[in-house]
Write an enzyme that holds these catalytic residues in place. Structure first.
Site, mmCIF file in Angstrom:
data_model
loop_
_atom_site.group_PDB
_atom_site.id
_atom_site.type_symbol
_atom_site.label_atom_id
_atom_site.label_comp_id
_atom_site.label_asym_id
_atom_site.label_seq_id
_atom_site.Cartn_x
_atom_site.Cartn_y
_atom_site.Cartn_z
ATOM 1 N N GLN A 80 0.825 -1.215 0.000
ATOM 2 C CA GLN A 80 0.000 0.000 0.000
ATOM 3 C C GLN A 80 0.865 1.273 0.000
ATOM 4 O O GLN A 80 0.468 2.299 0.566
ATOM 5 C CB GLN A 80 -0.953 -0.001 1.197
ATOM 6 C CG GLN A 80 -2.128 -0.942 1.032
ATOM 7 C CD GLN A 80 -3.106 -0.473 -0.051
ATOM 8 O OE1 GLN A 80 -3.182 0.704 -0.392
ATOM 9 N NE2 GLN A 80 -3.857 -1.424 -0.618
ATOM 10 N N SER A 81 2.013 1.205 -0.645
ATOM 11 C CA SER A 81 2.923 2.355 -0.666
ATOM 12 C C SER A 81 2.319 3.553 -1.399
ATOM 13 O O SER A 81 1.917 3.442 -2.558
ATOM 14 C CB SER A 81 4.228 1.940 -1.358
ATOM 15 O OG SER A 81 4.991 3.077 -1.704
#
Ligand SMILES: *Cc1c(COP(=O)(O)O)cnc(C)c1O
Length: 339
Positions: A80-81
């Site tokens: 989920q960067s």
């Protein structure tokens, strides 16, 4: 002039981003505010891609990639960067191909985490994603992929985690001047500029920029949400000094000049805390502003704790940098299940 402004830069944000007082939150906090004046810098208000602090770094990173003739950029991050998502968006906008090496560092396998939020947007922006187990050395995997592509004749530029190379950190070194100029124009003297600390590049850039301007680098203060405290201080210091080396003015910071708070990270990176949930809800319900669950939510929880426990004197003005990450909320719906 020893200034980040002399480095090539691709404009991606509408700069300067506004600084706004938190009037609604201040009303809500009432006496608990103890007379402290709270402001936010809206680095979440980016022009495209969903917004966030990584665009400031990408302005310098993409200009450097272009100058080297790159046709492809590769970067790394957690599934989920925000940095990966904004790299994908900025690459798309710049006509560059983008590949992402994303690791499953956060122990979640549900559909919101693995397919919604940033991960959904990475694909929408057309990035080619390589998912890897949590323990993978993502940068080594990115370099290996870069070599493969180079062997096929492509020009590849690799950005490290968070975009926090010295070139990337120039974004927040430049932001230090932007903030001080705005403070002058507003006739406000901030006694702290507060940020979340993930890869450390945002804090490092601010500290380097402040010291270049002859200001105390401890004006910048961060809450670590990724690394344990010692490690966060050490990497932030390294990155600040590497940024000063790049600026080439002989500046040097010491460990005592890197002010990091380690008390609000919770059990680990990407794991919700009750204080984060309270901070996200409070900003949403008193200001209509969105914090993210992984970075700015934990950092703002730290700010609330510090204000309530009397860290700041009445009349002091404190600036919190809103660093974006809003798409991450959609991967953390379950953490707010009772809402
Ligand atoms: C990456 C990120 C940060 C932290 O920035 P670093 O330079 O990696 O320390 C803070 N907030 C958000 C929303 C981010 O995505």
């Amino acid at each position: 002039m020893p200034d980040p402004a002399r480095f090539p830069r691709l404009p991606l944000l509408g700069l300067p981003t506004p600084i706004e007082p938190l009037a609604g939150l201040s009303r809500h906090l009432g006496k608990a505010l103890r007379g402290v004046r709270l402001y936010v810098k809206r680095d979440d208000l980016a022009g495209f891609g969903g917004g966030g602090n990584k665009l400031r770094k990408l302005e310098f990173l993409l200009a450097a990639a272009r100058a080297e003739g790159a046709d492809t950029v590769i970067t790394v991050g957690a599934l989920q960067s925000n940095h990966a998502r904004l790299t994908a968006a900025a690459a798309a906008r710049s006509g560059l191909a983008c590949e992402l090496v994303l690791t499953r560092t956060v122990p979640r396998g549900d559909a919101d985490y693995t397919g919604n939020g940033n991960r959904f947007l990475d694909a929408l922006f057309g990035a080619r994603v390589h998912e890897r187990p949590g323990e993978t050395d993502a940068l080594a995997a990115a370099e290996a992929r870069a070599d493969e592509l180079r062997a096929a004749g492509r020009g590849v530029y690799v950005f490290p985690s968070g975009g926090s190379s010295p070139v990337g950190c120039l974004g927040y070194a430049a932001c230090a001047r932007e903030i001080l100029d705005q403070a002058d124009a507003m006739d406000v003297r901030f006694t702290n500029i507060l940020v979340a600390n993930g890869s450390g590049g945002t804090h490092a850039g601010l500290a380097a920029g402040l010291s270049e301007l002859g200001r105390d680098p401890r004006l910048a203060r961060s809450y670590t949400v990724l690394a344990p405290l010692d490690w966060a201080v050490a990497t932030t210091l390294d990155k600040a000094n590497a940024t000063l080396d790049l600026l080439g003015t002989g500046g040097r910071l010491t460990e005592a000049e890197i002010d990091v708070d380690g008390a609000h990270r919770g059990p680990d990176y990407g794991i919700p805390t009750d204080a984060m949930r309270e901070a996200v809800r409070l900003m949403a319900r008193s200001e209509g502003l969105l914090l993210d669950p992984v970075y700015s939510g934990k950092a703002f929880a730290g700010l609330l704790h510090d204000v309530r426990s009397g860290r700041y004197a009445a009349g002091e003005a404190v600036l919190f940098v809103m660093t974006g990450g809003v798409p991450g909320l959609f991967a953390y719906r379950e953490a707010f299940a009772e809402d």
